[in-house]
Design a protein around this motif. Structure first.
Motif, PDB file in Angstrom:
ATOM      1  N   UNK A  59       6.376  -9.709   2.990  1.00 12.67           N
ATOM      2  CA  UNK A  59       7.242 -10.273   1.954  1.00 12.67           C
ATOM      3  C   UNK A  59       6.810 -11.702   1.620  1.00 12.67           C
ATOM      4  N   UNK A  60       7.078 -12.146   0.405  1.00 11.57           N
ATOM      5  CA  UNK A  60       6.715 -13.526   0.036  1.00 11.57           C
ATOM      6  C   UNK A  60       7.598 -14.545   0.752  1.00 11.57           C
ATOM      7  N   UNK A  61       7.153 -15.786   0.719  1.00  8.81           N
ATOM      8  CA  UNK A  61       7.903 -16.860   1.385  1.00  8.81           C
ATOM      9  C   UNK A  61       9.277 -17.050   0.764  1.00  8.81           C
ATOM     10  N   UNK A  62       9.428 -16.607  -0.470  1.00  5.82           N
ATOM     11  CA  UNK A  62      10.702 -16.787  -1.173  1.00  5.82           C
ATOM     12  C   UNK A  62      11.689 -15.634  -0.923  1.00  5.82           C
TER      13      UNK A  62
ATOM     14  N   UNK B 288       7.707   0.603   6.759  1.00  5.81           N
ATOM     15  CA  UNK B 288       7.611  -0.677   6.048  1.00  5.81           C
ATOM     16  C   UNK B 288       6.180  -0.951   5.610  1.00  5.81           C
ATOM     17  N   UNK B 289       5.231  -0.552   6.459  1.00  4.83           N
ATOM     18  CA  UNK B 289       3.825  -0.811   6.123  1.00  4.83           C
ATOM     19  C   UNK B 289       3.394  -0.010   4.898  1.00  4.83           C
ATOM     20  N   UNK B 290       3.848   1.220   4.815  1.00 11.08           N
ATOM     21  CA  UNK B 290       3.419   2.085   3.703  1.00 11.08           C
ATOM     22  C   UNK B 290       4.211   1.810   2.429  1.00 11.08           C
ATOM     23  N   UNK B 291       5.346   1.134   2.542  1.00  8.71           N
ATOM     24  CA  UNK B 291       6.233   0.983   1.386  1.00  8.71           C
ATOM     25  C   UNK B 291       6.134  -0.375   0.704  1.00  8.71           C
ATOM     26  N   UNK B 292       5.557  -1.351   1.371  1.00  6.21           N
ATOM     27  CA  UNK B 292       5.534  -2.696   0.765  1.00  6.21           C
ATOM     28  C   UNK B 292       4.110  -3.239   0.684  1.00  6.21           C
TER      29      UNK B 292
END
Lengths: 139, 476
Positions: free
Chosen positions: B26-29, B472-476
């Motif tokens: 995920x991004x820092x934001x 989570x690895x495959x979805x994001x």
């Protein structure tokens, strides 16, 4: 039946019923529990003081129920072993785990000494059958 | 109402491993809300409570038995509402599943295949094993690409004999009970009261050092019980929860349910999820003990609670007829109350695979916060395996100097709640897909062992954690 004979027989019958009951009540739970432990291990050299300390700790850790009190007193009266008295938890097993018996590799010739009430939260790493007590090169 | 990139429900294994992988991408934001119904009850405070110390704090969390309605009380369900969920009470057994466990239909014509394979999950197994610092042997009945992070635990004398005879079918148990001190955890010394480890050797979410709940992107709210989702078309719009008696809602671009299978199903049912398999087929493995009385052989020397896993009755063509059985060799301080034979006895926990059945299910109740759990019975497939095991075990253990074998009654629970939101390749076959995304609500992840397609006898935690990383690895 004559009155005197009747009274005599009644008295004997009452005594037969009452004496064990008196025995049940007059024996302390502590003494009864200790006695049944001794009954379990007549061939081991138990130290009386250690057994008493163990029973003190046991009765604090597991406050005795009415059923326990009755059973253990009955067991003492009948000369039974704790392990055969159907006490719900195994008093004798708990006692042995609380001594140095297993650390001495179950050597019956050595006096059995109370170490402390067996409770992994009070004395972690005290399971006497682990590799701590049977290192790989000696087991 | 607050809006987030992700709303995660629960802080147990499933949520925490999902969150770890999500945050790595995920991004820092990113803004993440984590809703936990219970509170942190620290390991140090648990120890104080168990030692009966006067300054022991009161456990702020509810008794798990009060959180649901058990309609069949003979079948118990064990879990722990708390920060870290059942990592606070698990025993740390972490064998992988076998490759065949994922192919029950194609190999044995039973139930269904999982929609993913062992090979797909393998890198995520490895990642979880590294994070948990798993102790395990060099040789296992399932393929591995590298050694376990920690060396194996020590066998008992009985385990050594069985390992000599059966090799990779009788191994040191892979476990999250540390073999050596690691990452602030102590070395397991076989106290055999692993639900709360006296020396903090067992991996828990609290001692994991995973850092996800310290991440600045994450807002963790305690005492927030999610009871439903607002569904709209094929998405989740809102997460509804109660905190201190007040109603709240939150929205998330994605929502991940990481409570246990009973509550995951219940939240979906409360939300009006009409998938015919939601809540259906909840179950567990079945367990009992085999007590082997030995002639002049003492069972001593193990370095942990369960030292070994036996696979001799696990895999094979018998699974067409009856289920797999996994053995656990114990080193708890059991004994024979017979002079001179004190430790001439071995105890094996026999754990039987089961299958999801329609008669076992989760339902809503008049209390929107409390699911009903109905469990009619274990499958015939499982019960046949019990009988087969009783016949075969004397032969399996014939390398030991056996006097006799006795069997205990069944345990009331294995503390492994499974099923209710099973995985399937299609919407007809399962509630969620291989990435644990609900087939009907495409921004909703339903994590955890509720997703298991079948109920292999191996302990579920490692696999459900790997599934979270994979999802989570495959979805994001």
């Amino acid at each position: 039946m004559k009155r005197r004979k009747f009274l005599t027989l009644s008295g004997i019958a009452a005594a037969v019923v009452a004496l064990p009951a008196i025995g049940l009540v007059s024996t302390s739970v502590k003494d009864a529990t200790a006695a049944t432990i001794f009954n379990d291990f007549p061939y081991l050299k138990l130290d009386k003081e250690g057994v008493d300390k163990f029973v003190d700790a046991l009765l604090i850790a597991r406050p005795p129920t009415l059923a326990f009190k009755t059973k253990v007193r009955g067991a003492k009266l009948l000369g039974m072993k704790a392990s055969k008295a159907n006490l719900k938890f195994n008093v004798s097993q708990q006692y042995l785990l609380s001594t140095d018996f297993f650390r001495n590799k179950m050597d019956e010739s050595k006096p059995v000494k109370f170490i402390g009430f067996y409770d992994p939260y009070q004395m972690p790493c005290s399971n006497p059958f682990t590799s701590l007590y049977y290192p790989p090169d000696k087991s | 109402m607050n809006s987030y990139d992700a709303v995660i429900v629960g802080t147990g294994f499933a949520s925490t491993f999902f969150l770890k992988k999500y945050l790595s991408k995920a991004p820092a934001s990113a803004k993440v809300l984590v809703l936990e119904r219970a509170f942190l009850f620290k390991h140090t405070d648990r120890l104080k409570e168990l030692r009966g110390e006067k300054d022991a704090p009161i456990n702020p969390n509810p008794d798990f038995k009060d959180t649901f309605i058990n309609k069949t009380p003979d079948k118990e369900w064990v879990f722990q509402p708390a920060f870290g969920g059942s990592s606070n009470c698990w025993y740390g057994c972490t064998p992988r599943f076998l490759p065949s466990d994922f192919k029950m239909k194609s190999l044995y014509g039973v139930a269904n295949d999982w929609p993913l394979t062992y090979e797909e999950l393998d890198p995520y197994y490895e990642e979880v094993e590294d994070i948990m610092s798993i102790s395990g042997p060099a040789v296992t009945p399932y393929p591995r690409k590298k050694p376990y992070p920690l060396p194996p635990h020590q066998f008992t004398t009985v385990d050594t004999i069985l390992n000599k005879k059966y090799g990779q079918l009788y191994i040191n148990q892979p476990t999250a009970r540390a073999r050596v001190a690691v990452n602030g955890r102590g070395q397991c010394c076989g106290s055999a009261v692993c639900s709360v480890c006296p020396v903090n050797a067992k991996f828990t979410i609290e001692n994991s050092n995973m850092g996800v709940y310290d991440d600045k992107r994450v807002e963790l709210v305690y005492g927030a019980q999610v009871y439903s989702l607002e569904l709209n078309g094929n998405t989740v719009r809102k997460v509804n929860y109660v905190k201190e008696g007040k109603e709240f809602s939150a929205t998330g671009e994605i929502v991940a349910l990481g409570t246990n299978p009973i509550f995951n199903s219940h939240i979906l049912l409360n939300s009006g999820d009409k998938h015919p398999l939601t809540g259906v087929g909840v179950g567990e493995q079945l367990g009992m003990e085999a007590v082997a009385y030995l002639d002049n052989l003492e069972c001593v020397g193990g370095s942990t609670w369960v030292n070994a896993n036996g696979y001799m009755l696990y895999d094979g063509m018998h699974r067409k007829e009856y289920s797999a059985c996994l053995m656990e060799g114990s080193n708890s301080p059991f004994m024979r109350m017979e002079r001179g034979k004190w430790r001439q006895v071995a105890r094996f926990r026999m754990i039987f695979e089961d299958l999801p059945q329609e008669s076992n299910y989760i339902a809503t109740s008049a209390d929107r916060m409390k699911p009903e759990v109905h469990h009619k019975q274990h499958s015939e497939y499982t019960m046949k395996s019990v009988e087969a095991m009783k016949k075969k075990l004397p032969q399996v253990l014939s390398c030991l100097p056996l006097e006799k074998i006795e069997f205990t009654n069944f345990f009331h629970s294995e503390a492994h709640i499974l099923g209710g939101t099973r995985m399937g390749s299609t919407v007809k076959e399962g509630v969620v897909d291989k990435n644990l995304i609900h087939h009907n609500y495409r921004n909703l992840f339903v994590l955890g062992s509720g997703s298991f397609t079948t109920f292999t006898p191996a302990n579920p935690t490692l696999t459900l954690s790997a599934l979270s990383l994979h999802a989570a690895d495959k979805s994001f």
